[in-house]
Design a protein around this motif. Structure first.
Motif, PDB file in Angstrom:
ATOM      1  N   ASN A 197      11.872  -7.714   3.475  1.00 31.20           N
ATOM      2  CA  ASN A 197      10.252  -8.218   3.433  1.00 31.20           C
ATOM      3  C   ASN A 197      10.317  -9.369   2.387  1.00 31.20           C
ATOM      4  OD1 ASN A 197       8.734  -5.712   4.187  1.00 31.20           O
ATOM      5  ND2 ASN A 197      10.185  -4.373   2.085  1.00 31.20           N
ATOM      6  N   TYR A 236       0.351 -14.638   7.887  1.00 35.84           N
ATOM      7  CA  TYR A 236       0.095 -15.116   7.460  1.00 35.84           C
ATOM      8  C   TYR A 236       0.557 -16.833   7.049  1.00 35.84           C
ATOM      9  CZ  TYR A 236      -0.397 -10.344   5.065  1.00 35.84           C
ATOM     10  OH  TYR A 236      -0.337  -9.645   4.539  1.00 35.84           O
ATOM     11  N   TYR A 237      -0.648 -17.841   6.693  1.00 33.30           N
ATOM     12  CA  TYR A 237       0.050 -19.003   6.949  1.00 33.30           C
ATOM     13  C   TYR A 237      -0.114 -19.478   5.283  1.00 33.30           C
ATOM     14  CZ  TYR A 237      -0.731 -23.969   7.142  1.00 33.30           C
ATOM     15  OH  TYR A 237      -0.688 -25.405   6.968  1.00 33.30           O
ATOM     16  N   VAL A 241      13.601 -15.099   6.805  1.00 38.99           N
ATOM     17  CA  VAL A 241      12.522 -13.552   6.551  1.00 38.99           C
ATOM     18  C   VAL A 241      14.079 -12.528   6.863  1.00 38.99           C
ATOM     19  CG1 VAL A 241      10.940 -11.882   6.953  1.00 38.99           C
ATOM     20  CG2 VAL A 241      10.404 -14.669   6.796  1.00 38.99           C
ATOM     21  N   ASP A 252       4.571 -13.118  13.207  1.00 41.42           N
ATOM     22  CA  ASP A 252       3.353 -12.427  13.652  1.00 41.42           C
ATOM     23  C   ASP A 252       2.695 -13.578  13.313  1.00 41.42           C
ATOM     24  OD1 ASP A 252       2.374 -12.500  11.148  1.00 41.42           O
ATOM     25  OD2 ASP A 252       3.403  -9.706  10.774  1.00 41.42           O
ATOM     26  N   TRP A 301      11.949 -21.764   7.657  1.00 40.11           N
ATOM     27  CA  TRP A 301      12.092 -20.701   6.417  1.00 40.11           C
ATOM     28  C   TRP A 301      12.549 -19.358   6.987  1.00 40.11           C
ATOM     29  CZ3 TRP A 301       8.005 -16.672   5.222  1.00 40.11           C
ATOM     30  CH2 TRP A 301       7.413 -16.077   6.605  1.00 40.11           C
ATOM     31  N   ASP A 314      -4.889 -15.020   5.118  1.00 38.84           N
ATOM     32  CA  ASP A 314      -3.710 -14.147   5.413  1.00 38.84           C
ATOM     33  C   ASP A 314      -5.397 -14.813   7.121  1.00 38.84           C
ATOM     34  OD1 ASP A 314      -4.402 -11.406   6.869  1.00 38.84           O
ATOM     35  OD2 ASP A 314      -4.496 -10.601   5.074  1.00 38.84           O
ATOM     36  N   TRP A 343       3.664 -10.943  -2.756  1.00 46.17           N
ATOM     37  CA  TRP A 343       3.866 -12.052  -2.404  1.00 46.17           C
ATOM     38  C   TRP A 343       4.066 -12.790  -4.188  1.00 46.17           C
ATOM     39  CZ3 TRP A 343       4.220 -14.180   1.859  1.00 46.17           C
ATOM     40  CH2 TRP A 343       3.604 -13.834   2.921  1.00 46.17           C
ATOM     41  N   ALA A 361      11.170 -13.027   1.210  1.00 37.19           N
ATOM     42  CA  ALA A 361      11.461 -14.823   2.508  1.00 37.19           C
ATOM     43  C   ALA A 361      12.291 -15.835   1.428  1.00 37.19           C
ATOM     44  CB  ALA A 361       9.940 -15.219   2.206  1.00 37.19           C
ATOM     45  N   THR A 387       3.742 -16.647   9.000  1.00 29.55           N
ATOM     46  CA  THR A 387       4.942 -16.150   9.631  1.00 29.55           C
ATOM     47  C   THR A 387       5.214 -15.331  11.142  1.00 29.55           C
ATOM     48  OG1 THR A 387       3.368 -14.400   9.335  1.00 29.55           O
ATOM     49  CG2 THR A 387       5.226 -14.626   7.625  1.00 29.55           C
ATOM     50  N   MET A 430       7.396 -10.179   0.535  1.00 32.23           N
ATOM     51  CA  MET A 430       6.511 -10.487   0.807  1.00 32.23           C
ATOM     52  C   MET A 430       5.594  -9.000   0.291  1.00 32.23           C
ATOM     53  SD  MET A 430       7.414 -11.783   4.353  1.00 32.23           S
ATOM     54  CE  MET A 430       6.136 -12.432   4.964  1.00 32.23           C
TER      55      MET A 430
END
Lengths: 385, 385
Positions: free
Chosen positions: A254, A201-202, A251, A198, A249, A216, A274, A256, A196, A271
């Motif tokens: 919220n 999250y991978y 976003v 920020d 990807w 996370d 999830w 994705a 993501t 998100m």
């Protein structure tokens, strides 16, 4: 004296003093070359040759946006000065590689390798080897292909092991003592991953079974969680013509947006929890699913035989609202940083096109030799690119 | 001939060919000057003088990150070439102004004025006047101070009228026919505003009554909505030593962090429903509340008599986790684009300081004459800055 003067003038032509904020590099995959372009007037500025096998090549930028690091398929790592349009360093660091990343502070460049596997870390200034991280697993006799390599804050790199089904978090804060945290049994055959914006999250996509693997990075103790359990490769046995890319990807708020593997669908993930929020029917098997920087539109390109088409999804209506056909072999898209225009590479037409994202009008077309990836310097300032 | 050669060499010294991605400009407010700095080695490169009254000055960048537009308090709009460190254009466009913005495509620079009010739009290349938008309201005999000017996708500028209590959306898609949509009775005395990073939500803080005014730019028909009705200036009658800034706001996940006016609190807004999620007690009246680019920390500075202190909030724990005291008059903060370091201006100590955001270690200190705002070129690529 006349000769000296001429030299001085030539030098100042070659090293062109200009801002690098509106520059970009596009891959000419069949020609071992890249073009340097600018987005203010949508023109090509220069070409750099001699970069090896550039199929599937990608690029990251130095923190000053003067240098592009080109990751070639043949394991070549090339450093280009985009102001002087010269190759300033090159190392053939493996036999077969796919992708790389640059550390948060810009001092380290990482490359993920297929053969012989592993990740190598180089000094961004000199391209000298700083660390070699073999991707051994199981009884340590085998090495895995490495995919989905991204940077993360705190001088970290995160990547996945295709053969091992593992996610590794590599901390390079202390260059002499790389620290690795391994997450095992994350699922069969992670094929690509995203992080993501920020850097928190991978998410690795799984080719060998249903769902995706979520880590996370702010709470590694929680371990890897399986998400979208009802989605995945295992669910249907459609032929997959081309593996989608998760790095490109999207976003919006919220939500994705990710390509479904082997299906004519874009998946929408909520998100907040999830979970799967929606599936959007599209024209073919999606490859790149990319958001306009304001998140209001998502642009999608497709695998063969639909790779002449782009579809545009409205992220509020969760529906395709526009379709364009730039030509055969639309391989990649790159939005200008604030989103007013988008560049598309149309490989089979030897052309790059620029579109207004509001009117969908074609604003420019530039000749290019089998263009694929397009990368603008604004990436220098982003996490996970 | 010798003279010509010398000229050529001098020219190539002055116009320094280098990437502009790691450059920044810091305001020296008492000296009508700015310093050009770089963040790779944390050094000062040059100074540019003659920029007028720079109290409360701010900066936006050209899309190529070669030029900085400086908005001075005296109505001066200056264009600086940060490669050659020269003032290339300047216009005294009003008597008293506060802030500006640059259009999505980088072709237009907008300035908001206190006296005589209104917004002026200039050609980013030449600084020639393109449009003059007077801020008349009511019976059209009065003009309002304009505040909270930001850019938004689609060649729009959004701003608020302090005296009129209005928000205007200015569409400059057709330069010869500026289109204005006005939202009236949005609340008493909007004092500053912010726009979310995607350019969607515009939020004006109200000084004259409780709450904030929210406009969804993706759905203007919905009009302005009042949020945080239980918070605001009207609630308590504490003296306000310095008006906080909303432009330097923070987002982490779904939470937005904003300074409370006249209170020793940072407000946390849940952006999913725009309700108040928490209030965090802090050391003084917050001025800037800024997120580290990964959103994991929020850094806060304060009004007098607490302006020697910085507090750092952990956005997961919603608590202050660290306090540092760089010195008297900490006026502004700017994070390096990927967040590993932050620059602070310490006005009364004539110094700018650079901190590691992980270890909180001070990495560098640079002399500067009464420094205030610090602005890095990565802003060129962002919406709403």
């Amino acid at each position: 004296m006349r000769y000296l003067l001429l030299s001085a003038l030539l030098l100042s032509t070659a090293i062109h003093a200009r801002g690098t904020g509106d520059l970009g590099v596009l891959i000419e995959r069949a020609d071992s070359s890249v073009q340097i372009v600018e987005t203010s007037n949508n023109t090509s500025l220069a070409r750099v040759n001699g970069l090896g096998d550039l199929s599937h090549a990608s690029i990251v930028y130095s923190r000053d946006a003067q240098f592009a690091y080109v990751f070639g398929r043949d394991g070549g790592l090339s450093k280009i000065d985009i102001l002087s349009a010269t190759l300033v360093a090159r190392t053939l660091q493996s036999g077969n590689s796919i992708g790389g990343a640059i550390s948060q502070d810009g001092r380290l460049v990482a490359v993920s390798n297929y053969k012989p596997g592993g990740v190598k870390i180089f000094d961004a200034e000199t391209l000298e080897l700083v660390a070699d991280i073999p991707s051994t697993y199981g009884d340590k006799q085998q090495t895995s292909k490495v995919i989905g390599l991204v940077d993360s804050p705190g001088q970290k790199f995160v990547f996945s092991l295709w053969d091992a089904g593992e996610i590794w978090v590599l901390d390079m804060s202390d260059q002499n003592n790389p620290a690795i945290q391994k997450f095992k049994a994350i699922g069969l055959n992670p094929y690509d991953a995203l992080i993501t914006g920020d850097g928190r999250y991978y998410i690795a996509g799984l080719f060998g079974e249903d769902g995706m693997a979520l880590l996370d990075l702010w709470d590694l103790d929680k371990g890897v969680k399986r998400i979208l359990p009802n989605y995945g490769r295992g669910e249907e046995k459609l032929p997959v013509y081309k593996m989608p890319h998760l790095e490109g990807w999207a976003v919006a708020g919220n939500l994705a947006f990710v390509p479904a593997v082997g299906r004519h669908e874009v998946l929408v993930i909520d998100m907040l929890n999830w979970s799967e929020a929606a599936r959007i029917k599209v024209h073919g098997q999606p490859i790149f699913v990319m958001a306009r920087p304001d998140g209001r539109q998502v642009w999608v390109n497709f695998a063969l035989p639909n790779n002449d088409t782009i579809q545009i999804i409205d992220t509020q209506r969760l529906a395709v609202v526009k379709q364009i056909k730039p030509g055969k072999g639309v391989l990649h898209m790159e939005f200008e940083p604030r989103g007013e225009e988008v560049w598309l590479s149309v490989r089979d037409e030897d052309r790059v096109e620029v579109y207004d994202t509001n009117t969908f009008e074609r604003k420019a077309a530039l000749p290019a030799k089998k263009p694929s990836g397009i990368f603008f310097t604004a990436r220098a300032h982003r996490i996970g690119l």
